[in-house]
Design an enzyme around this catalytic site. Structure first.
Site, mmCIF file in Angstrom:
data_model
loop_
_atom_site.group_PDB
_atom_site.id
_atom_site.type_symbol
_atom_site.label_atom_id
_atom_site.label_comp_id
_atom_site.label_asym_id
_atom_site.label_seq_id
_atom_site.Cartn_x
_atom_site.Cartn_y
_atom_site.Cartn_z
ATOM 1 N N LYS A 1 0.849 -1.192 0.000
ATOM 2 C CA LYS A 1 0.000 0.000 0.000
ATOM 3 C C LYS A 1 0.887 1.247 0.000
ATOM 4 C CE LYS A 1 -4.647 -0.384 1.829
ATOM 5 N NZ LYS A 1 -5.557 -0.058 2.938
ATOM 6 N N ARG B 1 -26.516 -2.321 3.273
ATOM 7 C CA ARG B 1 -26.111 -3.689 2.964
ATOM 8 C C ARG B 1 -26.598 -4.684 4.017
ATOM 9 N NH1 ARG B 1 -20.110 -3.773 0.703
ATOM 10 N NH2 ARG B 1 -21.122 -5.141 -0.778
ATOM 11 N N GLU C 1 -21.233 -6.279 6.779
ATOM 12 C CA GLU C 1 -22.318 -5.576 7.459
ATOM 13 C C GLU C 1 -23.463 -6.508 7.852
ATOM 14 O OE1 GLU C 1 -20.122 -2.652 4.908
ATOM 15 O OE2 GLU C 1 -21.001 -4.628 4.561
#
Length: 601
Positions: free
Chosen positions: A268, A381, A353
């Site tokens: 990253k 969601r 979720e």
């Protein structure tokens, strides 16, 4: 920008230029940063091996799509990234034909690729969907639903697993990588097919069993056993920054003509040393100084998220049955402080979720008081779980919805405008909202005592500071903040209260102001009383108009048989709201205080 035919040096030079462009623009404008820097070589490999004119390029979440945008004729336009009227920060087909699908939420890519592969087969076309998905997105169940079908159908799809934070399975050095390539290569695949055919036709059953056991034993020492068991071939892990290895591997994967996962390890923030590695706050950033990484815009006042975090921490210190969960947004929701303080009572369940909601439903049944802290846009969601697992049993789960209202630069996939509309019609659900920092603290305290599910919404950034004293919440009771001498009434809900106050100050008339506080249950008594004094009502709320606050008030007045009141709503119209700075977006919607004042007059 043409990529095919370039040699290694030319591709590496192009990768450097792409990183320089991203660092330059994002440092001035803000945007997604570390994830997109880490995906440069993988994106170049996709464009080198696959045909951008025909093959569906599908980016999961698509926050890592900046290199893709730069490679598809948007180099100059990139200067406008996430600005109002400018380039979207996610893939968007309306913006460019190279963007296959709208994406902003995670874990949708493999389902999209499976659907695309089915369509390609039915149309008898020679196209191969290629997916880039991050390891974080692999935590969502939807991914495995898609892999399960794809492994059964055996349709050609190449999935690049961009592993930039954690290994899906620990690789066993060079031997693992070498065997993975052999298993996927043309020679091995051809050899395996011929051997299988020979064994089936000429060898006894026991020998067939031994042959299968031999193949399984070889695959067991590779890190891709999970995918292999689902019927998906696996290659990797490879170096996600070695352009030669990427091109070679993607070429093999494409030619296999079946579903393949290419596991690539990346860093990253690659190319910007300060952001390299596992730093959550470099995922999405505001403007910053390139030299030292210091952010140039500092928050002038404490955010609603910070106030919520402090209030919930105080509550958790007072009551041992307070527990909570977030879905991959610990610092964004302020839950990181609670996870650090009480690691056995607060959890980050990753991008899951649905699981977050249902797991807290069980905890509520066991006598705990769960706080599900999720952005408004992501709570969508878990909609089925809210109904099926929480509300049917009337379990006292608290849904704390951060980023309610317009969130600005992330745009249509992230605007938190639908939560009132999709939660209001669910039986047993209580909906209320604070207007400022102090009432947010009161809301947290009040929610602890509720024996039914409830949802609290609060905005991104800071509440406006108001002169009205905060008072405790009382179930279903509104609060009259100001009486007025005119026939007009301003009704605010949540952050909409401050907007009502702003507009009232600009107006020369003396106008009454009501903080509605609750829309479920709504205060019918106060509405009935106010209808006798004020005949023109104006509703202020950062929410969708359809099924929103004004609709709730109209339904209540109808039940009370009151038809003498005219309702005007300054909620959002039936549309998806574009990206841009919040003030620019509100101006385009004609919702700035001076614009609202003109409409009222």
């Amino acid at each position: 920008m043409e990529v095919k035919g370039k040699n290694k040096e030319e591709l590496e030079d192009l990768a450097s230029k792409i990183r320089e462009r991203i660092i330059d623009v994002v440092s001035r404008k803000g945007g997604h940063f570390s994830s997109t820097l880490g995906a440069v070589e993988l994106t170049l490999g996709m464009h080198y091996v696959f045909d951008i004119e025909n093959d569906p390029f599908i980016f999961d979440v698509s926050h890592q799509c900046y290199p893709h945008k730069l490679l598809t004729g948007r180099w100059e336009e990139f200067e406008t990234i996430r600005q109002f009227g400018g380039m979207c920060g996610f893939t968007k087909p309306k913006e460019h034909k190279a963007d296959y699908f709208v994406a902003g939420h995670s874990s949708t890519s493999i389902s999209l690729a499976t659907g695309a592969a089915k369509a390609i087969k039915l149309k008898e076309q020679n196209r191969v969907p290629v997916v880039m998905i991050g390891d974080g997105s692999m935590s969502a169940g939807m991914v495995y639903e898609a892999l399960n079908e794809l492994g059964d159908l055996k349709l050609p799809v190449v999935i690049i697993l961009n592993d930039n934070e954690m290994s899906i399975a620990k690789p066993i050095g060079a031997i693992s990588k070498y065997l993975s390539k052999i298993l996927a290569g043309k020679f091995y695949q051809s050899f395996k097919t011929r051997v299988d055919k020979f064994i089936r036709n000429n060898m006894p059953e026991g020998t067939t069993y031994l042959a299968k056991r031999l193949e399984s034993s070889i695959k067991l020492i590779t890190p891709g056993i999970l995918f292999e068991e689902m019927g998906i071939d696996y290659i990797g892990p490879i170096d996600g920054h070695d352009i030669d290895e990427i091109i070679e591997t993607l070429t093999i994967a494409k030619e296999m003509n079946k579903p393949v996962i290419v596991h690539a390890r990346t860093v990253k923030g690659k190319g910007y040393k300060i952001a390299e590695g596992q730093h959550e706050h470099w995922h999405g950033v505001g403007p910053f100084n390139v030299e030292d990484g210091e952010f140039t815009k500092k928050a002038s006042s404490k955010s609603a998220t910070a106030i919520y975090s402090e209030a919930l921490l105080d509550l958790a210190c007072r009551y041992e049955n307070v527990v909570g969960v977030t879905a991959a947004m610990p610092s964004g929701t302020g839950m990181d402080k609670l996870i650090d303080k009480f690691p056995d009572r607060f959890w980050d369940v990753a991008i899951a979720e649905q699981h977050a909601v249902t797991s807290m439903a069980a905890m509520a049944k066991e006598g705990f008081k769960p706080f599900v802290t999720i952005y408004s846009t992501f709570l969508q969601r878990g909609f089925d779980q809210i109904i099926h697992d929480v509300c049917i049993m009337n379990l006292p789960v608290v849904f704390a919805m951060d980023r309610a209202g317009i969130v600005g630069n992330d745009g249509e996939t992230h605007q938190g405008v639908f939560d009132i509309s999709f939660l209001r019609f669910i039986p047993n659900m209580i909906l209320f909202a604070p207007r400022d920092n102090e009432t947010l603290k009161n809301a947290i305290d009040f929610s602890y005592g509720l024996e039914s599910p409830c949802a609290i919404r609060y905005p991104r950034g800071s509440f406006k500071e108001l002169e009205f004293k905060a008072t405790p919440f009382e179930l279903g009771k509104a609060e009259i903040l100001k009486q007025g001498s005119s026939k007009k009434l301003f009704i605010g809900y949540g952050a909409g209260v401050s907007r009502a106050i702003e507009v009232e100050k600009l107006h020369e008339e003396d106008i009454a102001i009501l903080d509605l506080r609750f829309i479920k249950p709504i205060d019918k008594e106060v509405l009935q009383n106010l209808a006798q004094k004020y005949d023109t009502w104006y509703v202020f709320s950062d929410s969708q108009k359809l099924g929103g606050v004004a609709s709730t008030i109209l339904e209540a007045l109808n039940e009370l048989n009151i038809n003498s009141v005219k309702i005007n709503s300054f909620e959002y119209d039936d549309m998806f709201i574009e990206h841009g700075d919040t003030s620019d977006v509100e101006k385009s919607l004609e919702l700035l205080p001076n614009q609202i004042l003109s409409k009222i007059k």
